[in-house]
Design a protein around this motif. Structure first.
Motif, PDB file in Angstrom:
ATOM      1  N   GLU A  18      30.838  -8.361 -29.912  1.00 39.37           N
ATOM      2  CA  GLU A  18      31.174  -7.502 -28.945  1.00 39.37           C
ATOM      3  C   GLU A  18      32.403  -6.718 -29.330  1.00 39.37           C
ATOM      4  O   GLU A  18      33.221  -7.082 -30.328  1.00 39.37           O
ATOM      5  CB  GLU A  18      31.506  -8.196 -27.838  1.00 39.37           C
ATOM      6  N   VAL A  19      32.396  -5.346 -29.154  1.00 28.49           N
ATOM      7  CA  VAL A  19      33.480  -4.647 -29.514  1.00 28.49           C
ATOM      8  C   VAL A  19      33.597  -3.352 -28.577  1.00 28.49           C
ATOM      9  O   VAL A  19      32.804  -3.070 -27.937  1.00 28.49           O
ATOM     10  CB  VAL A  19      33.085  -3.782 -31.045  1.00 28.49           C
ATOM     11  N   ILE A  20      34.975  -3.014 -28.639  1.00 30.86           N
ATOM     12  CA  ILE A  20      35.396  -2.011 -27.672  1.00 30.86           C
ATOM     13  C   ILE A  20      35.897  -0.916 -28.568  1.00 30.86           C
ATOM     14  O   ILE A  20      36.730  -1.177 -29.434  1.00 30.86           O
ATOM     15  CB  ILE A  20      36.402  -2.321 -26.523  1.00 30.86           C
ATOM     16  N   VAL A  21      35.436   0.245 -28.553  1.00 30.16           N
ATOM     17  CA  VAL A  21      35.699   1.341 -29.253  1.00 30.16           C
ATOM     18  C   VAL A  21      36.326   2.469 -28.387  1.00 30.16           C
ATOM     19  O   VAL A  21      35.816   2.820 -27.186  1.00 30.16           O
ATOM     20  CB  VAL A  21      34.781   2.005 -30.165  1.00 30.16           C
ATOM     21  N   GLN A  22      37.186   3.272 -28.898  1.00 33.90           N
ATOM     22  CA  GLN A  22      37.690   4.552 -28.043  1.00 33.90           C
ATOM     23  C   GLN A  22      37.117   5.749 -28.764  1.00 33.90           C
ATOM     24  O   GLN A  22      37.587   5.833 -30.197  1.00 33.90           O
ATOM     25  CB  GLN A  22      39.194   4.365 -27.968  1.00 33.90           C
ATOM     26  N   ALA A  71      34.098  -9.662 -40.660  1.00 37.70           N
ATOM     27  CA  ALA A  71      34.004  -8.626 -39.545  1.00 37.70           C
ATOM     28  C   ALA A  71      34.281  -7.437 -40.329  1.00 37.70           C
ATOM     29  O   ALA A  71      33.662  -6.389 -39.857  1.00 37.70           O
ATOM     30  CB  ALA A  71      35.501  -8.911 -38.983  1.00 37.70           C
ATOM     31  N   ASN A  72      34.723  -7.518 -41.655  1.00 40.36           N
ATOM     32  CA  ASN A  72      34.884  -6.150 -42.357  1.00 40.36           C
ATOM     33  C   ASN A  72      33.548  -5.535 -42.542  1.00 40.36           C
ATOM     34  O   ASN A  72      33.306  -4.288 -42.406  1.00 40.36           O
ATOM     35  CB  ASN A  72      35.900  -6.307 -43.602  1.00 40.36           C
ATOM     36  N   VAL A  73      32.848  -6.457 -43.097  1.00 44.07           N
ATOM     37  CA  VAL A  73      31.208  -5.832 -43.501  1.00 44.07           C
ATOM     38  C   VAL A  73      30.392  -5.460 -42.227  1.00 44.07           C
ATOM     39  O   VAL A  73      30.107  -4.259 -42.418  1.00 44.07           O
ATOM     40  CB  VAL A  73      30.361  -7.062 -44.387  1.00 44.07           C
ATOM     41  N   PHE A  74      30.530  -6.315 -41.167  1.00 44.45           N
ATOM     42  CA  PHE A  74      30.069  -5.881 -39.999  1.00 44.45           C
ATOM     43  C   PHE A  74      30.311  -4.397 -39.522  1.00 44.45           C
ATOM     44  O   PHE A  74      29.484  -3.348 -39.273  1.00 44.45           O
ATOM     45  CB  PHE A  74      30.199  -6.738 -39.054  1.00 44.45           C
ATOM     46  N   ALA A  75      31.793  -4.206 -39.540  1.00 47.50           N
ATOM     47  CA  ALA A  75      32.258  -2.887 -38.818  1.00 47.50           C
ATOM     48  C   ALA A  75      31.683  -1.844 -40.073  1.00 47.50           C
ATOM     49  O   ALA A  75      31.377  -0.911 -39.473  1.00 47.50           O
ATOM     50  CB  ALA A  75      33.880  -3.207 -38.984  1.00 47.50           C
ATOM     51  N   ASP A  76      31.957  -1.962 -41.157  1.00 48.76           N
ATOM     52  CA  ASP A  76      31.838  -0.909 -42.253  1.00 48.76           C
ATOM     53  C   ASP A  76      30.338  -0.616 -42.080  1.00 48.76           C
ATOM     54  O   ASP A  76      29.770   0.510 -42.055  1.00 48.76           O
ATOM     55  CB  ASP A  76      31.835  -1.416 -43.531  1.00 48.76           C
ATOM     56  N   LYS A 103      36.722  -1.142 -35.346  1.00 44.30           N
ATOM     57  CA  LYS A 103      37.600  -1.599 -36.209  1.00 44.30           C
ATOM     58  C   LYS A 103      37.505  -3.286 -36.257  1.00 44.30           C
ATOM     59  O   LYS A 103      37.147  -3.896 -35.311  1.00 44.30           O
ATOM     60  CB  LYS A 103      39.071  -1.547 -35.595  1.00 44.30           C
ATOM     61  N   PRO A 104      37.212  -3.888 -37.395  1.00 42.03           N
ATOM     62  CA  PRO A 104      37.334  -5.244 -37.680  1.00 42.03           C
ATOM     63  C   PRO A 104      38.100  -6.165 -36.685  1.00 42.03           C
ATOM     64  O   PRO A 104      37.384  -7.113 -36.052  1.00 42.03           O
ATOM     65  CB  PRO A 104      37.555  -5.601 -39.145  1.00 42.03           C
ATOM     66  N   GLN A 105      39.124  -5.737 -36.410  1.00 42.69           N
ATOM     67  CA  GLN A 105      39.969  -6.602 -35.623  1.00 42.69           C
ATOM     68  C   GLN A 105      39.634  -6.397 -34.126  1.00 42.69           C
ATOM     69  O   GLN A 105      40.310  -7.488 -33.331  1.00 42.69           O
ATOM     70  CB  GLN A 105      41.754  -6.361 -35.568  1.00 42.69           C
ATOM     71  N   ASN A 106      38.955  -5.367 -33.694  1.00 42.62           N
ATOM     72  CA  ASN A 106      38.236  -5.265 -32.301  1.00 42.62           C
ATOM     73  C   ASN A 106      36.861  -6.239 -32.172  1.00 42.62           C
ATOM     74  O   ASN A 106      36.574  -5.887 -30.980  1.00 42.62           O
ATOM     75  CB  ASN A 106      38.381  -3.857 -32.066  1.00 42.62           C
ATOM     76  N   LEU A 107      36.428  -6.763 -33.016  1.00 46.00           N
ATOM     77  CA  LEU A 107      35.355  -7.235 -33.079  1.00 46.00           C
ATOM     78  C   LEU A 107      35.418  -8.606 -32.426  1.00 46.00           C
ATOM     79  O   LEU A 107      36.366  -9.475 -32.776  1.00 46.00           O
ATOM     80  CB  LEU A 107      34.405  -7.514 -34.326  1.00 46.00           C
ATOM     81  N   ARG A 108      34.767  -9.292 -31.672  1.00 44.58           N
ATOM     82  CA  ARG A 108      34.727 -10.539 -31.125  1.00 44.58           C
ATOM     83  C   ARG A 108      33.370 -11.294 -31.282  1.00 44.58           C
ATOM     84  O   ARG A 108      31.944 -10.765 -30.712  1.00 44.58           O
ATOM     85  CB  ARG A 108      34.974 -10.620 -29.642  1.00 44.58           C
ATOM     86  N   THR A 109      33.219 -12.240 -32.119  1.00 43.21           N
ATOM     87  CA  THR A 109      31.851 -13.232 -32.140  1.00 43.21           C
ATOM     88  C   THR A 109      31.636 -13.565 -30.768  1.00 43.21           C
ATOM     89  O   THR A 109      32.226 -14.386 -30.055  1.00 43.21           O
ATOM     90  CB  THR A 109      32.031 -14.198 -33.279  1.00 43.21           C
ATOM     91  N   MET A 110      30.348 -13.675 -30.161  1.00 40.46           N
ATOM     92  CA  MET A 110      29.937 -14.196 -28.966  1.00 40.46           C
ATOM     93  C   MET A 110      28.833 -15.303 -29.267  1.00 40.46           C
ATOM     94  O   MET A 110      28.125 -15.362 -30.408  1.00 40.46           O
ATOM     95  CB  MET A 110      29.319 -13.148 -28.078  1.00 40.46           C
ATOM     96  N   SER A 111      28.811 -16.180 -28.420  1.00 43.49           N
ATOM     97  CA  SER A 111      27.874 -17.144 -28.576  1.00 43.49           C
ATOM     98  C   SER A 111      26.456 -16.869 -28.376  1.00 43.49           C
ATOM     99  O   SER A 111      26.302 -15.764 -27.415  1.00 43.49           O
ATOM    100  CB  SER A 111      28.254 -18.306 -27.395  1.00 43.49           C
ATOM    101  N   THR A 112      25.497 -17.438 -29.201  1.00 45.23           N
ATOM    102  CA  THR A 112      24.115 -17.115 -29.177  1.00 45.23           C
ATOM    103  C   THR A 112      23.458 -17.914 -28.095  1.00 45.23           C
ATOM    104  O   THR A 112      22.233 -17.974 -28.050  1.00 45.23           O
ATOM    105  CB  THR A 112      23.444 -17.119 -30.328  1.00 45.23           C
TER     106      THR A 112
END
Length: 75
Positions: free
Chosen positions: A69-73, A17-22, A36-45
């Motif tokens: 999936e991510v929600i950003v503000q 998640a850290n790499v993905f967010a970065d 933010k890595p903590q706001n990422l959710r892995t979804m089923s493919t």
């Protein structure tokens, strides 16, 4: 790289998640820490598909995909 070849190295690297967010903060937000890595959710493919001529649906797993999936503000 040939189309349809699974890129396991990149997929496994982006599972962190850290790499993905970065990476996506760099690509989309000029390096600002919006995702933010903590706001990422892995979804089923997995997805429902129907073969030609068949009536029943079946799940097909797309193992090469990484879906998040991510929600950003944004301020």
């Amino acid at each position: 790289m040939q189309v349809g070849i699974i890129d396991n190295v990149t997929r496994d690297y982006l599972k962190d998640a850290n790499v993905f967010a970065d990476a996506f903060n760099y690509l989309l937000y000029k390096g600002d820490s919006v995702i933010k890595p903590q706001n990422l959710r892995t979804m089923s493919t997995a997805k429902l598909t129907k073969k030609n001529g068949e009536k029943e649906l079946e799940y097909v797993e797309r193992t090469r995909d990484l879906l998040r999936e991510v929600i950003v503000q944004l301020l």
